[in-house]
Design a protein around this motif. Structure first.
Motif, PDB file in Angstrom:
ATOM      1  N   TYR A  78       0.811  -1.218   0.000  1.00  0.00           N
ATOM      2  CA  TYR A  78       0.000   0.000   0.000  1.00  0.00           C
ATOM      3  C   TYR A  78       0.847   1.272   0.000  1.00  0.00           C
ATOM      4  O   TYR A  78       0.300   2.372  -0.032  1.00  0.00           O
ATOM      5  CB  TYR A  78      -0.950   0.000   1.199  1.00  0.00           C
ATOM      6  N   HIS A  79       2.152   1.127   0.051  1.00  0.00           N
ATOM      7  CA  HIS A  79       3.051   2.282  -0.001  1.00  0.00           C
ATOM      8  C   HIS A  79       3.826   2.185  -1.307  1.00  0.00           C
ATOM      9  O   HIS A  79       4.824   1.481  -1.411  1.00  0.00           O
ATOM     10  CB  HIS A  79       4.005   2.279   1.198  1.00  0.00           C
ATOM     11  N   LEU A 139       5.991  -1.974   8.224  1.00  0.00           N
ATOM     12  CA  LEU A 139       7.347  -2.479   8.104  1.00  0.00           C
ATOM     13  C   LEU A 139       7.780  -2.064   6.703  1.00  0.00           C
ATOM     14  O   LEU A 139       7.336  -2.630   5.710  1.00  0.00           O
ATOM     15  CB  LEU A 139       7.405  -3.995   8.259  1.00  0.00           C
ATOM     16  N   ASN A 140       8.608  -1.048   6.635  1.00  0.00           N
ATOM     17  CA  ASN A 140       8.943  -0.375   5.379  1.00  0.00           C
ATOM     18  C   ASN A 140      10.382  -0.712   4.996  1.00  0.00           C
ATOM     19  O   ASN A 140      11.314  -0.390   5.725  1.00  0.00           O
ATOM     20  CB  ASN A 140       8.767   1.137   5.585  1.00  0.00           C
ATOM     21  N   TYR A 141      10.548  -1.371   3.830  1.00  0.00           N
ATOM     22  CA  TYR A 141      11.917  -1.729   3.431  1.00  0.00           C
ATOM     23  C   TYR A 141      12.456  -0.839   2.310  1.00  0.00           C
ATOM     24  O   TYR A 141      13.402  -1.203   1.602  1.00  0.00           O
ATOM     25  CB  TYR A 141      12.023  -3.210   3.077  1.00  0.00           C
ATOM     26  N   GLY A 142      11.914   0.369   2.209  1.00  0.00           N
ATOM     27  CA  GLY A 142      12.378   1.299   1.191  1.00  0.00           C
ATOM     28  C   GLY A 142      13.829   1.715   1.364  1.00  0.00           C
ATOM     29  O   GLY A 142      14.557   1.902   0.387  1.00  0.00           O
ATOM     30  N   GLY A 143      14.270   1.882   2.605  1.00  0.00           N
ATOM     31  CA  GLY A 143      15.663   2.250   2.846  1.00  0.00           C
ATOM     32  C   GLY A 143      16.617   1.176   2.389  1.00  0.00           C
ATOM     33  O   GLY A 143      17.694   1.460   1.835  1.00  0.00           O
ATOM     34  N   MET A 144      16.254  -0.073   2.599  1.00  0.00           N
ATOM     35  CA  MET A 144      17.074  -1.193   2.133  1.00  0.00           C
ATOM     36  C   MET A 144      17.088  -1.259   0.607  1.00  0.00           C
ATOM     37  O   MET A 144      18.135  -1.509   0.006  1.00  0.00           O
ATOM     38  CB  MET A 144      16.535  -2.506   2.705  1.00  0.00           C
ATOM     39  N   TYR A 194      12.576   0.051   8.363  1.00  0.00           N
ATOM     40  CA  TYR A 194      11.957   0.962   9.316  1.00  0.00           C
ATOM     41  C   TYR A 194      10.710   0.241   9.838  1.00  0.00           C
ATOM     42  O   TYR A 194       9.832  -0.081   9.050  1.00  0.00           O
ATOM     43  CB  TYR A 194      11.504   2.261   8.641  1.00  0.00           C
ATOM     44  N   PRO A 195      10.608  -0.054  11.149  1.00  0.00           N
ATOM     45  CA  PRO A 195      11.586   0.097  12.214  1.00  0.00           C
ATOM     46  C   PRO A 195      12.337  -1.216  12.459  1.00  0.00           C
ATOM     47  O   PRO A 195      11.943  -2.263  11.927  1.00  0.00           O
ATOM     48  CB  PRO A 195      10.694   0.466  13.398  1.00  0.00           C
ATOM     49  N   PRO A 196      13.369  -1.207  13.323  1.00  0.00           N
ATOM     50  CA  PRO A 196      14.168  -2.403  13.598  1.00  0.00           C
ATOM     51  C   PRO A 196      13.471  -3.356  14.579  1.00  0.00           C
ATOM     52  O   PRO A 196      12.436  -3.013  15.166  1.00  0.00           O
ATOM     53  CB  PRO A 196      15.446  -1.820  14.210  1.00  0.00           C
ATOM     54  N   ASN A 207       5.237  -3.139   3.751  1.00  0.00           N
ATOM     55  CA  ASN A 207       5.209  -2.308   2.560  1.00  0.00           C
ATOM     56  C   ASN A 207       6.609  -2.107   1.985  1.00  0.00           C
ATOM     57  O   ASN A 207       7.586  -2.008   2.733  1.00  0.00           O
ATOM     58  CB  ASN A 207       4.614  -0.931   2.871  1.00  0.00           C
ATOM     59  N   ALA A 208       6.671  -2.002   0.671  1.00  0.00           N
ATOM     60  CA  ALA A 208       7.951  -1.813  -0.007  1.00  0.00           C
ATOM     61  C   ALA A 208       8.386  -0.352  -0.052  1.00  0.00           C
ATOM     62  O   ALA A 208       9.571  -0.077  -0.211  1.00  0.00           O
ATOM     63  CB  ALA A 208       7.870  -2.347  -1.438  1.00  0.00           C
ATOM     64  N   ASP A 209       7.439   0.581   0.069  1.00  0.00           N
ATOM     65  CA  ASP A 209       7.727   1.978  -0.253  1.00  0.00           C
ATOM     66  C   ASP A 209       8.338   2.013  -1.660  1.00  0.00           C
ATOM     67  O   ASP A 209       9.363   2.642  -1.914  1.00  0.00           O
ATOM     68  CB  ASP A 209       8.684   2.588   0.760  1.00  0.00           C
ATOM     69  N   ALA A 210       7.674   1.299  -2.568  1.00  0.00           N
ATOM     70  CA  ALA A 210       8.194   1.107  -3.921  1.00  0.00           C
ATOM     71  C   ALA A 210       8.178   2.412  -4.707  1.00  0.00           C
ATOM     72  O   ALA A 210       7.174   3.122  -4.727  1.00  0.00           O
ATOM     73  CB  ALA A 210       7.359   0.053  -4.643  1.00  0.00           C
ATOM     74  N   HIS A 211       9.287   2.705  -5.356  1.00  0.00           N
ATOM     75  CA  HIS A 211       9.379   3.850  -6.248  1.00  0.00           C
ATOM     76  C   HIS A 211       9.573   3.407  -7.696  1.00  0.00           C
ATOM     77  O   HIS A 211       9.862   4.219  -8.580  1.00  0.00           O
ATOM     78  CB  HIS A 211      10.517   4.774  -5.815  1.00  0.00           C
ATOM     79  N   ALA A 212       9.412   2.128  -7.926  1.00  0.00           N
ATOM     80  CA  ALA A 212       9.489   1.553  -9.268  1.00  0.00           C
ATOM     81  C   ALA A 212       8.875   0.160  -9.206  1.00  0.00           C
ATOM     82  O   ALA A 212       8.889  -0.481  -8.143  1.00  0.00           O
ATOM     83  CB  ALA A 212      10.927   1.471  -9.756  1.00  0.00           C
ATOM     84  N   PRO A 213       8.335  -0.341 -10.316  1.00  0.00           N
ATOM     85  CA  PRO A 213       7.732  -1.683 -10.298  1.00  0.00           C
ATOM     86  C   PRO A 213       8.686  -2.764  -9.809  1.00  0.00           C
ATOM     87  O   PRO A 213       8.255  -3.712  -9.136  1.00  0.00           O
ATOM     88  CB  PRO A 213       7.341  -1.894 -11.764  1.00  0.00           C
TER      89      PRO A 213
END
Length: 281
Positions: free
Chosen positions: A6-7, A206-211, A220-222, A239-245
């Motif tokens: 959803y992100h 649970l956002n793995y965009g930074g990774m 985010y977060p640990p 969530n992936a915090d995806a900025h590309a497919p």
């Protein structure tokens, strides 16, 4: 394992690729649902948020996909910044968008200066340096405390469904060169903000965009925050915090395992038009 996200950002803000391409990738991976959450327009010039003139096209594009897709559920969302004195997710201006959900996030820690600079904790390194030295006089503890105060205030004010990247303030602290994330003062600030998350009843992602983008070695977060969140009954969502497919599902399994080790058995997702808790299995 039921896959949802959803992100996600597309070319309507700072993402790459069209909504159609994001949906097609989700379909290839077997996703059950996908939500689009472009960065909401902000009241000053920038190159990473949706522009006001594109808002109607964004809503129309996502709604068209939602009407057409028969195998992957599509949802219209928005990532809305909490910026003291400027904007927040609970603003009535978002009502007309008729969103399926809202992500509330803290990025900016200062309003634009005379040069029109909006200083955020997740901007380029030089922006973080300017924020730390120019706004906080080099006092990293004051910056971190202010960040978590804003996260807490965002949760107290409400008006959103999902809290974005809880500890984004650590993005430029990969080697702990700015502050010690194991220090008592830091954990006390994080825990205090987490209490506000729990009281608000919002979902913590649970956002793995930074990774994905090589900025962090963890999500985010640990784990230590996840374990505390579980003890407080805070619902989570992966969530992936995806900025590309290509970003979809890259670290989903990792997050599933991490959540389970923290004691979680379910995640809260939007399916069949309603929020529901589904097993992490």
């Amino acid at each position: 394992m039921i896959l949802t996200n959803y992100h996600g950002h597309c070319h309507f803000c700072d993402g790459k690729g069209s909504p159609d391409e994001m949906l097609e990738r989700a379909r290839e991976l077997g996703f059950k649902a996908i939500g689009f959450s472009s960065h909401a327009p902000v009241p000053f010039t920038n190159d990473f948020c949706m522009q006001p003139e594109d808002a109607a096209d964004y809503r129309a594009a996502i709604r068209a996909l939602k009407a057409q897709s028969q195998d992957v559920e599509v949802y219209l969302g928005l990532e809305i910044d909490f910026i003291e004195g400027a904007m927040e997710p609970r603003d009535s201006q978002w009502d007309a968008w008729q969103l399926d959900y809202k992500i509330g996030s803290v990025h900016a820690m200062s309003l634009p200066d005379a040069q029109g600079r909006w200083l955020a904790v997740d901007g380029p390194q030089q922006e973080m340096t300017l924020l730390l030295d120019g706004v906080y006089g080099g006092d990293i503890r004051a910056l971190v405390a202010d960040y978590y105060r804003c996260v807490g205030e965002l949760c107290r004010q409400g008006g959103f469904d999902i809290l974005g990247h809880f500890d984004l303030v650590k993005k430029h602290n990969r080697q702990m060169q700015l502050f010690d994330e194991t220090a008592d003062w830091y954990r006390e600030l994080a825990y205090a903000a987490l209490d506000e998350v729990a009281a608000a009843g919002v979902i913590m992602e649970l956002n793995y965009g930074g990774m994905l983008r090589g900025a962090t070695d963890e999500i985010y977060p640990p784990p230590w925050i996840l374990e505390r969140a579980n003890s407080l009954g805070v619902p989570i969502q992966i969530n992936a915090d995806a900025h590309a497919p290509k970003h979809l599902a890259v670290h989903h399994q990792y997050c599933f395992d991490l959540a389970k080790r923290a004691g979680y058995t379910h995640q809260r997702v939007l399916l069949q038009g309603r929020w529901q808790d589904i097993p992490l299995a």
